[in-house]
Design an enzyme around this catalytic site. Structure first.
Site, short mmCIF file in Angstrom:
data_model
loop_
_atom_site.label_atom_id
_atom_site.label_comp_id
_atom_site.label_asym_id
_atom_site.label_seq_id
_atom_site.Cartn_x
_atom_site.Cartn_y
_atom_site.Cartn_z
N CYS A 82 0.83 2.82 8.65
CA CYS A 82 -0.02 1.89 9.39
C CYS A 82 0.82 0.72 9.90
CB CYS A 82 -1.13 1.38 8.49
SG CYS A 82 -2.18 0.12 9.26
N CYS A 90 -3.97 -2.22 1.84
CA CYS A 90 -3.03 -1.29 1.18
C CYS A 90 -1.78 -2.06 0.76
CB CYS A 90 -2.62 -0.16 2.12
SG CYS A 90 -3.97 0.89 2.69
N CYS A 92 -11.16 3.24 -13.94
CA CYS A 92 -10.51 2.89 -12.68
C CYS A 92 -9.52 1.74 -12.83
CB CYS A 92 -11.55 2.58 -11.59
SG CYS A 92 -12.67 1.24 -11.99
#
Length: 393
Positions: free
Chosen positions: A83, A92, A343
């Site tokens: 990206c 990110c 998570c």
């Protein structure tokens, strides 16, 4: 004169000073880890084995933080991000690292974190499960809009990074970006607008504004491709047993509830979830009288209802993990098996520590049978982990 700021007695660098460091590994939270004069240095956007010129931005007693000024020698896993705005966008933080190295680092982080909190705990550690997609996997995003700019917040900022595309997002959503921007412009609202875009269960694209009062559709697994493997693993690890009752704690709208109800056709199953939207979605989807959804926080629920020794517990808490009470209550209930889906490695390791500490205090034989990390969020430091716990009843 430099001030001694940490225990080892080395001279800590002052904020704004520069140093050359080499990145040893990556840490929980995604930053690279280096050492300088005995001090741990966390460097965002680094890659393993990078040699960097950095500037210190924060100095504490036992650690410091620094930003990259120059990549003197890139590590072998460093790459050009897929990206073009990856290094400024807050979405990110690992796009500069090859996917293979991302997985290796996550596998190492999960293992080291569990071991750090649970010295001497033995378990089978399985290889990380790669995501079927490393890009174009997200089915739900929350972009921002203000003053004609549509995109995501910059890293550590509320400034919007304007985007035309998002390579980690499914194309069904990115294809709608122009339409969404036109819709936002037509709203003629001032100030920052937060919105949610997602692919619904009928594969249609939906979007709308969210606010403090309305936080959107609620939690769902954003990587539906990897979610298939996650569910399959949880089912497989629970197999080989019959259960009197199945408890799906932090059930959401039933991501695990319904697959488990299909596998164990005679056991009643109860989903416990605090978010009323998700409870209603689960109830609307259910066509089976064995399935019940209860709107409650898990700790309050366990103070009133205890799993039994012939039961299965599925535990899928948010990033903060469960609580000490929950882990100890489950240990004392001695269910036949607990499948814990986490998570966040730190909250998982802490919860396991609480669980086994209580087991030792009560002289209850409990074991961590196996652990496996899942690459649910490629291009970021986030990682999902599945563990199997057994209690001798």
């Amino acid at each position: 004169m430099k001030k001694n700021l940490h225990q080892r007695g080395a001279q800590a660098p002052l904020v704004g000073s520069k140093a050359t460091v080499k990145i040893d590994k990556l840490a929980v939270g995604g930053a690279g880890v280096a050492r300088h004069e005995g001090l741990v240095v966390f460097v965002p956007l680094a890659a393993p084995d990078d040699e960097l010129l950095v500037e210190f931005t924060l100095v504490k007693k036992n650690f410091s933080e620094a930003r990259i000024l120059e990549i003197i020698k890139p590590g072998p896993a460093r790459r050009t991000p897929p990206c073009p705005v990856a290094l400024v966008c807050g979405g990110c933080n690992w796009q500069q690292i090859s996917e293979e190295e991302q997985r290796r680092q996550k596998e190492q982080i999960v293992l080291e974190t569990i071991q750090k909190f649970n010295r001497g705990l033995e378990f089978e550690y399985l290889p990380i499960q790669a995501s079927p997609r490393s890009l174009r996997y997200r089915n739900r995003i929350q972009p921002k809009y203000a003053n004609g700019r549509f995109g995501f917040f910059a890293r550590n900022s509320h400034e919007i990074v304007a985007i035309e595309d998002c390579p980690i997002t499914e194309t069904a959503l990115t294809d709608k970006f122009s339409e969404v921007k036109q819709w936002l412009q037509s709203q003629k609202k001032s100030g920052l607008q937060k919105l949610e875009m997602y692919i619904s269960e009928d594969d249609s694209v939906r979007y709308g504004l969210i606010s403090e009062e309305d936080d959107g559709v609620g939690f769902s697994q954003v990587n539906r491709f990897q979610n298939v493997d996650l569910i399959r693993t949880a089912l497989d690890w629970a197999s080989g047993e019959e259960y009197r009752h199945i408890w799906d704690l932090y059930s959401g709208a039933g991501n695990f509830t319904f697959p488990f109800a299909e596998r164990w056709t005679s056991a009643p199953i109860t989903g416990v979830e605090l978010n009323p939207k998700l409870v209603k979605r689960g109830q609307a989807k259910s066509r089976d009288s064995r399935i019940q959804f209860v709107e409650s926080d898990v700790e309050s629920f366990l103070k009133k209802t205890k799993p039994q020794s012939q039961d299965l517990v599925i535990l899928d808490p948010p990033r903060a993990g469960a609580s000490e009470y929950i882990m100890q209550a489950l240990l004392e209930a001695r269910p036949k098996k607990i499948i814990y889906i986490s998570c966040h490695p730190v909250s998982l390791a802490r919860d396991l520590q609480w669980f086994f500490k209580k087991a030792q205090e009560l002289n209850i034989k409990a074991s961590l049978r196996r652990v496996q990390a899942f690459e649910m969020f490629p291009q970021t430091d986030h990682v999902e982990t599945v563990v199997e716990l057994r209690v001798d009843s």
